[in-house]
Design a protein around this motif. Sequence first.
Motif, short mmCIF file in Angstrom:
data_model
loop_
_atom_site.label_atom_id
_atom_site.label_comp_id
_atom_site.label_asym_id
_atom_site.label_seq_id
_atom_site.Cartn_x
_atom_site.Cartn_y
_atom_site.Cartn_z
N TYR A 279 0.81 -1.21 0.00
CA TYR A 279 0.00 0.00 0.00
C TYR A 279 0.85 1.28 0.00
O TYR A 279 0.38 2.33 -0.40
CB TYR A 279 -0.91 0.02 1.24
CG TYR A 279 -1.99 -1.04 1.24
CD1 TYR A 279 -2.49 -1.56 0.06
CD2 TYR A 279 -2.52 -1.51 2.44
CE1 TYR A 279 -3.48 -2.52 0.06
CE2 TYR A 279 -3.52 -2.46 2.46
CZ TYR A 279 -4.00 -2.98 1.27
OH TYR A 279 -4.99 -3.92 1.27
N ARG B 10 -2.79 1.05 -9.84
CA ARG B 10 -4.07 0.54 -9.33
C ARG B 10 -4.06 -1.00 -9.27
O ARG B 10 -4.59 -1.61 -8.34
CB ARG B 10 -5.22 1.02 -10.22
CG ARG B 10 -5.38 2.53 -10.28
CD ARG B 10 -5.79 3.09 -8.93
NE ARG B 10 -6.11 4.50 -9.02
CZ ARG B 10 -5.24 5.48 -8.84
NH1 ARG B 10 -3.97 5.18 -8.57
NH2 ARG B 10 -5.60 6.74 -8.91
N PHE C 211 -4.57 -3.30 -5.95
CA PHE C 211 -5.60 -4.34 -5.90
C PHE C 211 -5.01 -5.70 -5.53
O PHE C 211 -5.59 -6.45 -4.73
CB PHE C 211 -6.32 -4.43 -7.25
CG PHE C 211 -7.43 -5.43 -7.27
CD1 PHE C 211 -8.67 -5.14 -6.72
CD2 PHE C 211 -7.24 -6.69 -7.84
CE1 PHE C 211 -9.70 -6.08 -6.74
CE2 PHE C 211 -8.25 -7.64 -7.86
CZ PHE C 211 -9.50 -7.33 -7.30
N ALA D 71 -4.38 -5.73 -1.92
CA ALA D 71 -5.65 -5.83 -1.20
C ALA D 71 -6.16 -7.27 -1.20
O ALA D 71 -6.78 -7.72 -0.21
CB ALA D 71 -6.68 -4.89 -1.83
N LEU E 194 -12.25 -7.38 0.48
CA LEU E 194 -11.51 -6.97 -0.71
C LEU E 194 -12.07 -5.65 -1.26
O LEU E 194 -11.31 -4.73 -1.62
CB LEU E 194 -11.58 -8.05 -1.78
CG LEU E 194 -10.89 -7.72 -3.11
CD1 LEU E 194 -9.39 -7.46 -2.89
CD2 LEU E 194 -11.10 -8.85 -4.12
N ASN F 185 -11.02 -2.89 1.27
CA ASN F 185 -9.59 -2.57 1.21
C ASN F 185 -9.20 -1.89 -0.10
O ASN F 185 -8.53 -0.84 -0.10
CB ASN F 185 -8.76 -3.86 1.38
CG ASN F 185 -8.62 -4.27 2.84
OD1 ASN F 185 -7.77 -3.77 3.56
ND2 ASN F 185 -9.47 -5.19 3.26
N SER F 186 -9.63 -2.48 -1.20
CA SER F 186 -9.25 -1.91 -2.49
C SER F 186 -9.89 -0.54 -2.70
O SER F 186 -9.25 0.40 -3.20
CB SER F 186 -9.64 -2.85 -3.62
OG SER F 186 -11.04 -3.08 -3.62
N GLN G 48 -8.02 2.02 -0.57
CA GLN G 48 -6.70 2.30 -1.11
C GLN G 48 -6.78 3.09 -2.42
O GLN G 48 -5.94 3.96 -2.67
CB GLN G 48 -5.93 1.00 -1.32
CG GLN G 48 -5.56 0.28 -0.02
CD GLN G 48 -4.79 1.19 0.94
OE1 GLN G 48 -3.90 1.92 0.52
NE2 GLN G 48 -5.16 1.13 2.21
N MET G 49 -7.78 2.78 -3.25
CA MET G 49 -7.94 3.54 -4.50
C MET G 49 -8.27 5.01 -4.20
O MET G 49 -7.76 5.92 -4.84
CB MET G 49 -9.06 2.92 -5.36
CG MET G 49 -8.76 1.50 -5.82
SD MET G 49 -7.30 1.38 -6.86
CE MET G 49 -7.24 -0.40 -7.12
#
Length: 422
Positions: free
Chosen positions: A109, A123, A127, A130, A156, A159-160, A163-164
Amino acid sequence: MTTRDRQIDRRWEQLHTWGPYGLLGISVVLAVASSGLFDYSTAQWWSGWSLAGAALVLQLWWHRTRVRRPDRGRTPSRAGTAYYAVRWALAFALTWIDPFFAFYAASGYMDADELIPGTAGQRTGLFASAVTVAGAQAGGLPFGNPLQWVLFAALLAANSGLQMAVAHLQQQEAQRSHERNATIAELERTNTALQQALDENAALHAQLLVQAREAGVADERRRLAAEIHDTIAQGLTGIIAQLQVVAGAADLTTARTHLDRASALARHSLGEARRSVQNLAPVALEHDGLPEALKKTVAEWGERTGVRAGFTVTGTTEQLHDEISATLLRIAQEALSNAARHARATRVGVTLSFLGEDVILDIRDDGQGFDPLALPERTGSGGFGLDGMRARAERVAGSLAVESEPGHGTALSARVPLVRHE
């Protein structure tokens, strides 16, 4: 870049350098501490320690790369992408053995934007990280029941998505920082260019003042020549003529009359000579500033001519450059002299105005006036009277305006730049 910005960049650099070491260490400690909770086989133990050792070797190699090749280790590149992919694979395998290695997997991350070129690649890296972290949070891979798959899908997505969003905000902040730095750099270049222009302007102005002084010397010579021709020489001619009459006079009364005339002409010529010498240099400015010198000049002129004269100052008084003060004083003296000779005024007003970047000298009288367009043109360079005053003003980047009409007085206005005393 400010000191605070450099400190922030240094802390980010330390996090990217030592963060994976710390997360790997935390994972190892937690895996060892929780070993009693899992039934590990001998092969799993050896595989786990081997993979952990490989992860440590990978970190040491990349750390050395960052130290020896900062341009390669701190900017997105193929090498950075390869390092990210290998680290992800090791983290995924370690997490398959023990879910606590998800801490090490979370290092993906931190530096996807620094290692992987392109937004799409970054990205994808986020992913993939994640996936590993969500799998560990769902109970560890492989899943044993459908509920874990549902939980994995939810984790998922969380998390993704998080983070995105964070990556998008970081990208916007990086863009704003880049634009801000570009603006600051442009402002610095503009300020440098402006300072250079100011320095060049100051040098040019100093050069113009030197030229004005040199031109002023020549102008004084021409003025003195005109003074001698128009006053002293004519006075001496008149004296000679009167003395010639005395030499041929038949009676004492006639001789005395012409002697008195000769004496008066001599006194007048002496006064003109003193005035001409006095005007060679602005003696009035030796101990006083321009406002005080003008005030005394106007007062003395009024006493000498019997004309009511007044002086006024407007605006905030500034200490002017010597050349500017001398120019305005000479213009005032010449204007007053012209008023005494030709205007037949009963009242004269002199005003000195400080207006921002300019200084304006106004001389007004209620005399008989004249038609400026009907004045005969002077020959030679510079001229005298109005031509001389205009030449004086122009030599210091100023101007002279004349307004007059027969029977309605005269107004002179000299505008020059406000150059402060050095």
